[in-house]
Scaffold this motif. Structure first.
Motif, PDB file in Angstrom:
ATOM      1  N   ILE A 246       0.836  -1.208   0.000  1.00 11.96           N
ATOM      2  CA  ILE A 246       0.000   0.000   0.000  1.00 11.96           C
ATOM      3  C   ILE A 246       0.866   1.251   0.000  1.00 11.96           C
ATOM      4  O   ILE A 246       0.608   2.209  -0.733  1.00 11.96           O
ATOM      5  N   ALA A 247       1.927   1.231   0.814  1.00 18.46           N
ATOM      6  CA  ALA A 247       2.799   2.409   0.925  1.00 18.46           C
ATOM      7  C   ALA A 247       3.539   2.707  -0.371  1.00 18.46           C
ATOM      8  O   ALA A 247       3.833   3.867  -0.666  1.00 18.46           O
ATOM      9  N   ASN A 248       3.828   1.658  -1.129  1.00 17.87           N
ATOM     10  CA  ASN A 248       4.598   1.836  -2.362  1.00 17.87           C
ATOM     11  C   ASN A 248       3.732   1.984  -3.622  1.00 17.87           C
ATOM     12  O   ASN A 248       4.264   2.128  -4.718  1.00 17.87           O
ATOM     13  N   ASN A 249       2.414   1.946  -3.440  1.00 18.12           N
ATOM     14  CA  ASN A 249       1.515   2.044  -4.583  1.00 18.12           C
ATOM     15  C   ASN A 249       0.434   3.100  -4.322  1.00 18.12           C
ATOM     16  O   ASN A 249      -0.635   2.786  -3.773  1.00 18.12           O
ATOM     17  N   PRO A 250       0.705   4.349  -4.717  1.00 22.57           N
ATOM     18  CA  PRO A 250      -0.235   5.454  -4.469  1.00 22.57           C
ATOM     19  C   PRO A 250      -1.637   5.200  -5.006  1.00 22.57           C
ATOM     20  O   PRO A 250      -2.619   5.620  -4.392  1.00 22.57           O
ATOM     21  N   ASP A 251      -1.742   4.497  -6.138  1.00 19.33           N
ATOM     22  CA  ASP A 251      -3.060   4.220  -6.710  1.00 19.33           C
ATOM     23  C   ASP A 251      -3.877   3.297  -5.807  1.00 19.33           C
ATOM     24  O   ASP A 251      -5.100   3.449  -5.682  1.00 19.33           O
ATOM     25  N   VAL A 252      -3.193   2.327  -5.193  1.00 16.18           N
ATOM     26  CA  VAL A 252      -3.867   1.405  -4.268  1.00 16.18           C
ATOM     27  C   VAL A 252      -4.377   2.173  -3.052  1.00 16.18           C
ATOM     28  O   VAL A 252      -5.518   1.989  -2.608  1.00 16.18           O
ATOM     29  N   LEU A 253      -3.527   3.052  -2.518  1.00 14.21           N
ATOM     30  CA  LEU A 253      -3.912   3.854  -1.358  1.00 14.21           C
ATOM     31  C   LEU A 253      -5.094   4.768  -1.693  1.00 14.21           C
ATOM     32  O   LEU A 253      -6.052   4.873  -0.914  1.00 14.21           O
ATOM     33  N   LYS A 254      -5.009   5.400  -2.852  1.00 13.05           N
ATOM     34  CA  LYS A 254      -6.088   6.312  -3.267  1.00 13.05           C
ATOM     35  C   LYS A 254      -7.418   5.566  -3.377  1.00 13.05           C
ATOM     36  O   LYS A 254      -8.473   6.068  -2.936  1.00 13.05           O
ATOM     37  N   LYS A 255      -7.385   4.350  -3.923  1.00 12.83           N
ATOM     38  CA  LYS A 255      -8.591   3.546  -4.059  1.00 12.83           C
ATOM     39  C   LYS A 255      -9.153   3.168  -2.687  1.00 12.83           C
ATOM     40  O   LYS A 255     -10.371   3.235  -2.461  1.00 12.83           O
TER      41      LYS A 255
END
Length: 205
Positions: A156-165
């Motif tokens: 999650i920390a390394n994937n901004p798109d995942v966090l945004k979702k």
């Protein structure tokens, strides 16, 4: 009212892991993982609740023992509820404690729009956050073991798109799921009371 990272001694850049659970809930198991997260996620910090001065000193010492600069641990002071909930928006990912989950803390975080990552345990106190997340409808934030918890936090920390979702899901489902639906809760509770006090209820015929 606007809230800025600088208002709470948080860095302008970098991922903010957040845990506002009481410090006494933090065991070496999750703390070891959290320190590895700080090692693996460049520029990240851990935003913790300040239970008391002694707890702050001990947590900073433990961080240094694990080769983490204690300045990367930021401590949040007690605030009135409205401001406390509002500052959650500055965090990126909530990290839950294992033996005793966040109860009100997890509920507050989710209401404020902060995704909370938990590890489901076997006791009641270790399953509260999983129950809240299930009710909300975001079961992907429930992990089954320490390795999965750590790996998912890094992902999650390394994937901004995942966090945004995830953040978008929390906000959307907050208004749709049963978790924060007071009217539905009241209706169900009243129905249960009626069942209990009415001996001639259909179920007894």
């Amino acid at each position: 009212e606007s809230f800025f990272r600088s208002d709470y001694s948080l860095p302008d850049q970098g991922f903010i892991f957040t845990c506002f659970n009481s410090n006494k809930k933090i065991s070496p198991k999750e703390f070891d993982i959290w320190m590895r997260l700080l090692t693996k996620v460049k520029g990240s910090v851990l935003w913790l609740y300040k239970s008391n001065t002694l707890a702050v000193e001990n947590l900073c010492k433990e961080a240094e023992k694990r080769n983490i600069d204690s300045n990367r641990l930021i401590f949040a002071n007690n605030l009135p509820l409205k401001k406390h909930l509002a500052r959650y928006s500055l965090g990126d990912l909530g990290l839950d404690t294992f033996n005793c989950n966040g109860h009100t803390t997890t509920s507050d975080a989710l209401w404020a729009g902060l995704p909370v990552l938990t590890k489901i345990g076997k006791s009641f106190s270790a399953r509260v956050s999983a129950s809240l997340l299930t009710s909300l409808g975001i079961t992907e934030l429930i992990t089954n073991n320490e390795n999965e918890y750590e790996e998912k936090a890094i992902h999650i920390a390394n994937n901004p798109d995942v966090l945004k979702k995830l953040k978008s899901q929390v906000i959307t489902l907050r208004n749709k799921s049963p978790l924060f639906n007071s009217n539905l809760f009241t209706k169900n509770l009243e129905s249960k009371f009626q069942e209990l006090v009415n001996p001639y209820n259909q179920s007894y015929r």
